[in-house]
Design a protein around this motif. Structure first.
Motif, PDB file in Angstrom:
ATOM      1  N   PRO A  58       0.827  -1.213   0.000  1.00  0.00           N
ATOM      2  CA  PRO A  58       0.000   0.000   0.000  1.00  0.00           C
ATOM      3  C   PRO A  58       0.856   1.255   0.000  1.00  0.00           C
ATOM      4  CG  PRO A  58       0.169  -0.837   2.222  1.00  0.00           C
ATOM      5  CD  PRO A  58       0.901  -1.816   1.339  1.00  0.00           C
ATOM      6  N   ILE A  61      -3.884   5.645   2.176  1.00  0.00           N
ATOM      7  CA  ILE A  61      -5.183   5.213   2.678  1.00  0.00           C
ATOM      8  C   ILE A  61      -6.112   6.418   2.776  1.00  0.00           C
ATOM      9  CG2 ILE A  61      -4.439   5.430   5.101  1.00  0.00           C
ATOM     10  CD1 ILE A  61      -6.316   3.048   5.727  1.00  0.00           C
ATOM     11  N   VAL A  72       1.011   5.723   3.534  1.00  0.00           N
ATOM     12  CA  VAL A  72       1.238   4.483   4.287  1.00  0.00           C
ATOM     13  C   VAL A  72       2.707   4.106   4.150  1.00  0.00           C
ATOM     14  CG1 VAL A  72       0.579   2.076   4.622  1.00  0.00           C
ATOM     15  CG2 VAL A  72      -1.107   3.715   3.752  1.00  0.00           C
ATOM     16  N   TRP A  96       1.757   0.114   7.666  1.00  0.00           N
ATOM     17  CA  TRP A  96       1.304  -1.223   7.298  1.00  0.00           C
ATOM     18  C   TRP A  96       2.286  -2.246   7.846  1.00  0.00           C
ATOM     19  CZ3 TRP A  96       3.882  -3.888   2.906  1.00  0.00           C
ATOM     20  CH2 TRP A  96       3.428  -5.216   2.771  1.00  0.00           C
ATOM     21  N   PRO A 103      -2.957  -4.830   1.988  1.00  0.00           N
ATOM     22  CA  PRO A 103      -4.397  -4.616   1.823  1.00  0.00           C
ATOM     23  C   PRO A 103      -4.874  -5.019   0.430  1.00  0.00           C
ATOM     24  CG  PRO A 103      -3.393  -2.737   2.924  1.00  0.00           C
ATOM     25  CD  PRO A 103      -2.261  -3.614   2.457  1.00  0.00           C
ATOM     26  N   VAL A 111      -3.103  -2.123   9.548  1.00  0.00           N
ATOM     27  CA  VAL A 111      -2.576  -0.768   9.392  1.00  0.00           C
ATOM     28  C   VAL A 111      -2.748  -0.040  10.722  1.00  0.00           C
ATOM     29  CG1 VAL A 111      -2.821   1.442   8.197  1.00  0.00           C
ATOM     30  CG2 VAL A 111      -3.070  -0.700   6.922  1.00  0.00           C
ATOM     31  N   VAL A 138      -7.649   2.042  -0.287  1.00  0.00           N
ATOM     32  CA  VAL A 138      -6.196   1.911  -0.135  1.00  0.00           C
ATOM     33  C   VAL A 138      -5.557   1.861  -1.518  1.00  0.00           C
ATOM     34  CG1 VAL A 138      -4.297   0.556   0.795  1.00  0.00           C
ATOM     35  CG2 VAL A 138      -6.471   0.674   2.050  1.00  0.00           C
ATOM     36  N   ARG A 140      -2.488   1.248  -3.928  1.00  0.00           N
ATOM     37  CA  ARG A 140      -1.374   0.300  -3.849  1.00  0.00           C
ATOM     38  C   ARG A 140      -0.304   0.646  -4.886  1.00  0.00           C
ATOM     39  NH1 ARG A 140      -3.310  -5.418  -3.325  1.00  0.00           N
ATOM     40  NH2 ARG A 140      -3.106  -5.382  -5.595  1.00  0.00           N
TER      41      ARG A 140
END
Length: 207
Positions: A58, A61, A72, A96, A103, A111, A138, A140
């Motif tokens: 991730p 967020i 993150v 994370w 996620p 998290v 989230v 990525r």
């Protein structure tokens, strides 16, 4: 991924104390005193296996309902075996737990974020205001956006942290958000409780 998730659960059982220092009592507040737990553990019993996304770490967020839009970073294990948290000089960041699934992948992704720091509110300051059905997004590293639905929330004393519920093996793509709650103990410089939000993957954007 089943084998990886199982090993992760064992490691996390030893590392649960990582959530214990998330918050620093800047204003002697009592986070979450006025919220009501919803759903509770029963809300997690009937979550369908559903789909999952390929593993990708991730990077950001978003929780629109409570105004969270935060980067993150990765966190791992401290030397004492506890889970790490974002550094105190980065209260706007979430962390994370990189030894677990990212996620969107199948399993319980965790998290963590600070409730406050010595300067005031931090990234998960309003986590206790989240409501059932709320959306969590989230972003990525593969540029996909994993979309989650909030199922349950609970506040528990830190010495009764529900390790199996947070870190235990699940068949769906789950997300657990953790911060502090309860009263601030000036002597221990720690809050009494942990606030935990549980969610599951409902889809993905940007694919």
């Amino acid at each position: 991924m089943g084998g990886r998730n199982g090993g992760y659960a064992v490691a996390a059982l030893l590392a649960v104390a990582g959530a214990l220092a998330v918050g620093h009592g800047a204003r002697d507040r009592e986070p979450g005193v006025h919220y009501r737990d919803f759903g509770g553990p029963r809300a997690l019993w009937h979550i369908p296996d559903g789909d999952a996304l390929p593993a990708s770490p991730p990077s950001r967020i978003e929780i629109p309902g409570i105004g969270v839009d935060a980067p993150v970073m990765r966190v791992g294990l401290n030397r004492d075996g506890t889970v790490g948290v974002p550094p105190l000089n980065r209260p706007e960041r979430t962390g994370w737990y990189e030894h677990g699934p990212p996620p969107g992948s199948r399993g319980p992704s965790v998290v963590l974020g600070h409730y406050d720091d010595l300067g005031g509110p931090a990234v998960f300051h309003k986590l206790h205001e989240i409501r059932p059905g709320a959306r969590i997004k989230v972003t990525r590293h593969d540029r996909s956006v994993a979309v989650f639905r909030v199922d349950a929330m609970e506040r528990v004393p830190k010495w009764e942290f529900p390790r199996a519920r947070v870190y235990g093996k699940v068949r769906y793509a789950g997300l657990r958000l953790i911060t502090c709650g309860g009263k601030y103990d000036r002597a221990d410089r720690s809050y009494s409780d942990n606030l935990i939000v549980y969610a599951h993957l409902t889809g993905a954007d940007g694919r």
